[in-house]
Enzyme design. Structure first.
Site, PDB file in Angstrom:
ATOM      1  N   ASP A  54       5.031   0.603   1.599  1.00  0.00           N
ATOM      2  CA  ASP A  54       4.338   0.646   2.880  1.00  0.00           C
ATOM      3  C   ASP A  54       2.849   0.865   2.642  1.00  0.00           C
ATOM      4  OD1 ASP A  54       6.696   0.373   4.369  1.00  0.00           O
ATOM      5  OD2 ASP A  54       7.113   2.515   4.131  1.00  0.00           O
ATOM      6  N   LEU A  55       2.055  -0.093   3.022  1.00  0.00           N
ATOM      7  CA  LEU A  55       0.617  -0.038   2.788  1.00  0.00           C
ATOM      8  C   LEU A  55       0.016   1.257   3.324  1.00  0.00           C
ATOM      9  CD1 LEU A  55      -2.038  -1.403   1.918  1.00  0.00           C
ATOM     10  CD2 LEU A  55      -2.135  -2.425   4.207  1.00  0.00           C
ATOM     11  N   ASP A  56      -0.633   2.005   2.442  1.00  0.00           N
ATOM     12  CA  ASP A  56      -1.362   3.224   2.814  1.00  0.00           C
ATOM     13  C   ASP A  56      -0.491   4.268   3.494  1.00  0.00           C
ATOM     14  OD1 ASP A  56      -3.738   2.282   1.753  1.00  0.00           O
ATOM     15  OD2 ASP A  56      -4.277   1.249   3.602  1.00  0.00           O
ATOM     16  N   GLU A  57       0.817   4.240   3.249  1.00  0.00           N
ATOM     17  CA  GLU A  57       1.700   5.214   3.887  1.00  0.00           C
ATOM     18  C   GLU A  57       2.554   5.965   2.868  1.00  0.00           C
ATOM     19  OE1 GLU A  57       3.879   3.652   7.174  1.00  0.00           O
ATOM     20  OE2 GLU A  57       2.131   2.748   8.119  1.00  0.00           O
TER      21      GLU A  57
ATOM     22  N   LEU B 158      -7.141   4.790   9.145  1.00  0.00           N
ATOM     23  CA  LEU B 158      -5.850   4.138   9.308  1.00  0.00           C
ATOM     24  C   LEU B 158      -4.865   5.111   9.948  1.00  0.00           C
ATOM     25  CD1 LEU B 158      -5.628   2.382   5.849  1.00  0.00           C
ATOM     26  CD2 LEU B 158      -5.980   1.273   8.028  1.00  0.00           C
TER      27      LEU B 158
END
Length: 278
Positions: free
Chosen positions: A220-223, A190
């Site tokens: 924030d998805l995967d952040e 990602l």
């Protein structure tokens, strides 16, 4: 004799290390290790102190507040095993690793329960005599599904939630209720290979490294703030399935190393970054 961990972050100024260690010396406490870092760009000071002795924590905190900047964050706790609840879907590799580490006390944690939105991992979990709770998502709204998970999680009162390949996006409302308490693991493709079949995408692009990232969960998805990352190298002889296996191996190791840092109170979160004293 009790072992303590003291964590402080505050605006930087001269003499902070002397002041902090002075309070501990005055209270006849034995300092075993100190780690410090100054974020020059933001003029912020971070310090972790491991010490032992007999003390009144409130007295130590009062003494520190008397000599530190008014906005200082002070966290003083005893060294202790952290209680966790693990959320899963179908993939077993991260959960398997955590169950074995829990069984043999390889990490300072205690798995209270496993929650799955599928039944697939129930037999594995129950082999270790740990409760498995099935909360399906089909036929109900995301909000209702998360409400059921939240109620079950709160009944266990864990210190942290671990997303061991839990393949559902959590809402702002849920993550805010467990702010800085949810750790996730994902492949490091990602955002380059976002969506389904990331390893097939990686194979088609001929990638040369496979990685994984463990991070705290935010809106924030995967952040969210990154805790630990690592990679393994691959070459043109690896097909998509072999790459996926290599990825799973990296993921479980990265998750375990990240959790060790978190459970030993070595991680500071500042904004969307972490300061880690290894």
């Amino acid at each position: 004799m009790t072992d303590y961990i003291l964590r402080i972050d505050c605006p930087d100024e001269k003499g902070l290390v002397h002041k902090i260690t002075g309070v501990l010396f005055f209270n006849n406490l034995n300092i075993e290790r100190t780690d410090e870092f100054v974020d020059v760009d933001n003029n912020l000071f971070f310090m972790r102190v491991a010490f032992s002795g007999d003390c009144e924590p409130e007295r130590i905190e009062d003494g520190l507040r008397g000599i530190l900047p008014n906005t200082a964050n002070i966290d003083l706790s005893t060294k202790q095993v952290k209680d966790v609840v693990v959320l899963v879907t179908k993939e077993h590799h991260c959960l398997s690793d955590l169950l074995i580490r829990n069984e043999f006390k390889d990490l300072p944690f205690n798995i209270l329960a496993v929650i799955g939105n599928h039944e697939v991992l129930r037999p594995l979990t129950e082999k270790f005599n740990i409760p498995f709770h099935y909360i399906p998502a089909e036929g109900i709204t995301r909000a209702e599904h998360e409400k059921q998970i939240e109620e079950l999680v709160r009944s266990y009162s864990p210190d942290y939630l671990i997303l061991a390949k839990f393949m559902r996006i959590l809402t702002h409302e849920f993550t805010e209720k467990f702010r800085k308490k949810v750790v996730n693991i994902h492949h490091s493709f990602l955002p380059a290979f976002i969506g389904a079949n990331p390893y097939k995408q990686a194979y088609l692009r001929g990638v040369k490294i496979i990685g994984a990232t463990a991070h705290f969960v935010t809106d924030d998805l995967d952040e969210g703030p990154i805790i630990f990352q690592d990679i393994t190298r691959v070459n043109h002889t690896k097909n998509a399935l072999e790459m996926a296996q290599a990825g799973r191996d990296v993921e479980k190791i990265v998750l375990a190393k990240a959790l060790k840092l978190v459970f030993e109170d070595r991680v500071f979160i500042h904004g969307n970054k972490t300061i880690i004293f290894e």
